[in-house]
Design a protein around this motif. Structure first.
Motif, PDB file in Angstrom:
ATOM      1  N   ILE A  79     -39.723 -28.982 -17.202  1.00 38.12           N
ATOM      2  CA  ILE A  79     -39.322 -29.292 -15.826  1.00 38.12           C
ATOM      3  C   ILE A  79     -38.189 -28.369 -15.362  1.00 38.12           C
ATOM      4  O   ILE A  79     -38.286 -27.707 -14.320  1.00 38.12           O
ATOM      5  CB  ILE A  79     -38.920 -30.781 -15.732  1.00 38.12           C
ATOM      6  N   LYS A  80     -37.116 -28.316 -16.151  1.00 35.25           N
ATOM      7  CA  LYS A  80     -35.991 -27.454 -15.750  1.00 35.25           C
ATOM      8  C   LYS A  80     -36.423 -25.995 -15.804  1.00 35.25           C
ATOM      9  O   LYS A  80     -36.001 -25.182 -14.964  1.00 35.25           O
ATOM     10  CB  LYS A  80     -34.795 -27.674 -16.674  1.00 35.25           C
ATOM     11  N   GLY A  81     -37.263 -25.666 -16.786  1.00 37.92           N
ATOM     12  CA  GLY A  81     -37.713 -24.282 -16.942  1.00 37.92           C
ATOM     13  C   GLY A  81     -38.462 -23.785 -15.721  1.00 37.92           C
ATOM     14  O   GLY A  81     -38.218 -22.668 -15.248  1.00 37.92           O
ATOM     15  N   VAL A  82     -39.351 -24.606 -15.183  1.00 37.59           N
ATOM     16  CA  VAL A  82     -40.122 -24.192 -14.001  1.00 37.59           C
ATOM     17  C   VAL A  82     -39.202 -24.097 -12.792  1.00 37.59           C
ATOM     18  O   VAL A  82     -39.217 -23.108 -12.047  1.00 37.59           O
ATOM     19  CB  VAL A  82     -41.273 -25.202 -13.713  1.00 37.59           C
ATOM     20  N   VAL A  83     -38.382 -25.114 -12.591  1.00 35.49           N
ATOM     21  CA  VAL A  83     -37.549 -25.153 -11.377  1.00 35.49           C
ATOM     22  C   VAL A  83     -36.514 -24.022 -11.408  1.00 35.49           C
ATOM     23  O   VAL A  83     -36.348 -23.293 -10.419  1.00 35.49           O
ATOM     24  CB  VAL A  83     -36.894 -26.534 -11.195  1.00 35.49           C
ATOM     25  N   PHE A  84     -35.839 -23.844 -12.537  1.00 38.94           N
ATOM     26  CA  PHE A  84     -34.819 -22.786 -12.581  1.00 38.94           C
ATOM     27  C   PHE A  84     -35.446 -21.393 -12.465  1.00 38.94           C
ATOM     28  O   PHE A  84     -34.856 -20.496 -11.865  1.00 38.94           O
ATOM     29  CB  PHE A  84     -33.942 -22.914 -13.830  1.00 38.94           C
ATOM     30  N   ALA A  85     -36.649 -21.232 -13.006  1.00 34.42           N
ATOM     31  CA  ALA A  85     -37.315 -19.931 -12.866  1.00 34.42           C
ATOM     32  C   ALA A  85     -37.567 -19.640 -11.386  1.00 34.42           C
ATOM     33  O   ALA A  85     -37.404 -18.517 -10.927  1.00 34.42           O
ATOM     34  CB  ALA A  85     -38.624 -19.917 -13.651  1.00 34.42           C
ATOM     35  N   ARG A  86     -37.931 -20.690 -10.629  1.00 35.88           N
ATOM     36  CA  ARG A  86     -38.195 -20.483  -9.194  1.00 35.88           C
ATOM     37  C   ARG A  86     -36.904 -20.277  -8.413  1.00 35.88           C
ATOM     38  O   ARG A  86     -36.874 -19.558  -7.418  1.00 35.88           O
ATOM     39  CB  ARG A  86     -38.936 -21.677  -8.590  1.00 35.88           C
ATOM     40  N   LEU A  87     -35.839 -20.941  -8.854  1.00 33.44           N
ATOM     41  CA  LEU A  87     -34.574 -20.820  -8.122  1.00 33.44           C
ATOM     42  C   LEU A  87     -33.946 -19.456  -8.307  1.00 33.44           C
ATOM     43  O   LEU A  87     -33.203 -18.986  -7.456  1.00 33.44           O
ATOM     44  CB  LEU A  87     -33.574 -21.883  -8.615  1.00 33.44           C
ATOM     45  N   THR A  88     -34.232 -18.835  -9.425  1.00 37.93           N
ATOM     46  CA  THR A  88     -33.511 -17.604  -9.716  1.00 37.93           C
ATOM     47  C   THR A  88     -34.350 -16.343  -9.568  1.00 37.93           C
ATOM     48  O   THR A  88     -33.828 -15.256  -9.608  1.00 37.93           O
ATOM     49  CB  THR A  88     -32.969 -17.633 -11.154  1.00 37.93           C
ATOM     50  N   ARG A  89     -35.691 -16.515  -9.444  1.00 35.27           N
ATOM     51  CA  ARG A  89     -36.538 -15.333  -9.417  1.00 35.27           C
ATOM     52  C   ARG A  89     -37.359 -15.268  -8.145  1.00 35.27           C
ATOM     53  O   ARG A  89     -37.487 -16.230  -7.414  1.00 35.27           O
ATOM     54  CB  ARG A  89     -37.522 -15.372 -10.593  1.00 35.27           C
ATOM     55  N   GLY A  90     -37.940 -14.121  -7.905  1.00 32.71           N
ATOM     56  CA  GLY A  90     -38.931 -13.960  -6.851  1.00 32.71           C
ATOM     57  C   GLY A  90     -38.329 -14.093  -5.466  1.00 32.71           C
ATOM     58  O   GLY A  90     -37.119 -14.120  -5.272  1.00 32.71           O
ATOM     59  N   LEU A  91     -39.240 -14.217  -4.505  1.00 38.82           N
ATOM     60  CA  LEU A  91     -38.816 -14.264  -3.108  1.00 38.82           C
ATOM     61  C   LEU A  91     -37.986 -15.514  -2.833  1.00 38.82           C
ATOM     62  O   LEU A  91     -36.952 -15.453  -2.161  1.00 38.82           O
ATOM     63  CB  LEU A  91     -40.063 -14.245  -2.213  1.00 38.82           C
TER      64      LEU A  91
END
Ligand SMILES: Cc1ncc(COP(=O)(O)O)c(C=O)c1O
Length: 392
Positions: A79-91
């Motif tokens: 859960i944290k892995g998916v959310v933090f990956a989205r918060l810190t990467r990409g557009l």
């Protein structure tokens, strides 16, 4: 005499074959899998075999399995892995850094285990929005509710495969058809399902999956997270490059061997185990129902349910008190009485179970070592407790 153990959903004893497989790794084979000498190589080989065994049970590739310290860590990582990956990467990461916006949204069900519900609560602090989809009176999620809850910001849906209290099995295949078509990741927790019903990551079409050793006759404190190839996750543990750089920390070799062995046993014994568990559970239910009739209420789905789980309410009783009056049985209850106040099971509350029914709930869960004699005796003990007056 030892109480009859009817709490396999809380934890399982170690299978003797699991202990046997672990022993050499608690004694002579103590190497660190990262070491390049003989001791390390033997340990690394054994860990790799365990990874293959776990992967085989769930239809995954070994590289898609990350070992963890248990189900709680696996779900936190997912859960944290998916959310933090989205918060810190990409557009979306760029936009959130530029404008201070945090546009992530996660969907869970109202009856998730705290190992899922709590990390999601924690993520609210980082601006993550959360939707909680309801369940019906049997504990089922309606896939249409998941569909309606998805927005363009949704990054993850996390719905447990089966519930630990009531055993209800969710329509994960139907939910994954929706999440796939919307480009949203799906995580499921199969901690309670493994070894009791078939679980295959491709049939379920999930992206992330949590499993826990101690529900599967392996030790407590070991588990795994399945991460489908191509899914991007941030790490939870930072340190050295263990687990292909995805989970730092020296491997708990004996426990991983135990988990792998337990997975092999579960795979070999599944069809027979399902039948055996269901027979024992249904006999217990029948014995209680014969005497109590309408005063016994089944909680959970009558059919779409783990074959080992019987959650029943004894009307007119408080589940916790009833079990206290039945020391010959070790079982669980979501409801208990503290200082004259009855605390109720949040899972049954979310299902809209009436207060009296909720208060009387007891979870009886059978397992690999439960015998027919124990079932007959347990029914007698419970019926005796029901007939005996409650203490003031
Ligand atoms: C459904 C479910 N998920 C997760 C967990 C947590 O697993 P662990 O105890 O290995 O952290 C449990 C254990 O109670 C569980 O029942």
């Amino acid at each position: 005499m030892k109480p009859i153990y009817l709490d396999y959903n809380a934890t399982t004893p170690l299978d003797p074959a699991v202990v046997e497989a672990m022993l050499p790794f608690l004694q002579k084979q103590f190497g660190n899998p990262s070491s390049t000498h003989e001791f390390g190589l033997r340990a690394a080989e054994a860990v790799q075999l365990a990874r293959v065994q776990v992967a085989r049970l769930i239809g995954a590739s070994p590289e898609e399995v990350i070992f963890t310290s248990g189900g709680t860590e696996a779900s936190n990582h997912a859960i944290k892995g998916v959310v933090f990956a989205r918060l810190t990467r990409g557009l979306s990461g760029l936009l959130s850094r530029l404008f201070g916006q945090r546009d992530t949204h996660v969907i869970i069900s109202a009856i998730e285990h705290p190992a899922t519900a709590q990390p999601v609560e924690y993520l609210r602090r980082f601006g993550c929005r959360v939707s909680i989809v309801p369940v019906d009176r049997t504990g089922l999620v309606d896939p249409e509710d998941v569909k309606r809850a998805i927005t363009r910001d949704t990054v993850l849906v996390s719905i447990m495969h089966s519930n630990n209290e009531i055993g209800t099995l969710q329509p994960i295949g139907e939910i994954s058809a929706i999440t796939r078509s919307r480009g949203v990741l799906l995580h499921t927790d199969v901690a309670q399902s493994l070894g009791k019903v078939p679980v295959d990551v491709d049939e379920l079409s999930v992206d992330l999956l949590t499993l826990a050793g101690h529900k599967l006759y392996a030790p407590k404190g070991v588990g795994a997270l399945y991460v489908r190839k191509g899914v991007t996750l941030d790490n939870l543990m930072h340190g050295a490059g263990h687990e292909q750089g995805r989970r730092a920390g020296t491997e708990n070799v004996p426990y991983l061997i135990g988990l792998g062995t337990a997975c092999d046993i579960a795979r070999d014994s599944l069809p027979e185990a399902m039948f055996r568990l269901r027979t024992l559970r249904d006999r217990l239910h029948q014995r209680l129902r014969e005497v109590l009739g309408e005063r016994l209420v089944l909680n959970g789905h009558p059919e779409k349910r783990l074959p080992n789980t019987l959650n029943v309410s004894f009307l007119g009783h408080v589940g916790g008190e009833l079990l206290q009056r039945t020391p010959g049985i070790a079982a669980s209850t979501g409801s208990a009485c503290h200082e004259g106040k009855v605390s109720r099971s949040p899972v049954l509350c979310a299902m809209g179970v009436p207060l009296e029914v909720n208060a009387g709930a007891v979870r009886l869960s059978v397992g690999r070592f439960t015998t027919e004699e124990e079932i007959e005796r347990a029914a007698e003990l419970l019926l005796t407790a029901v007939r005996s007056p409650a203490r003031a």
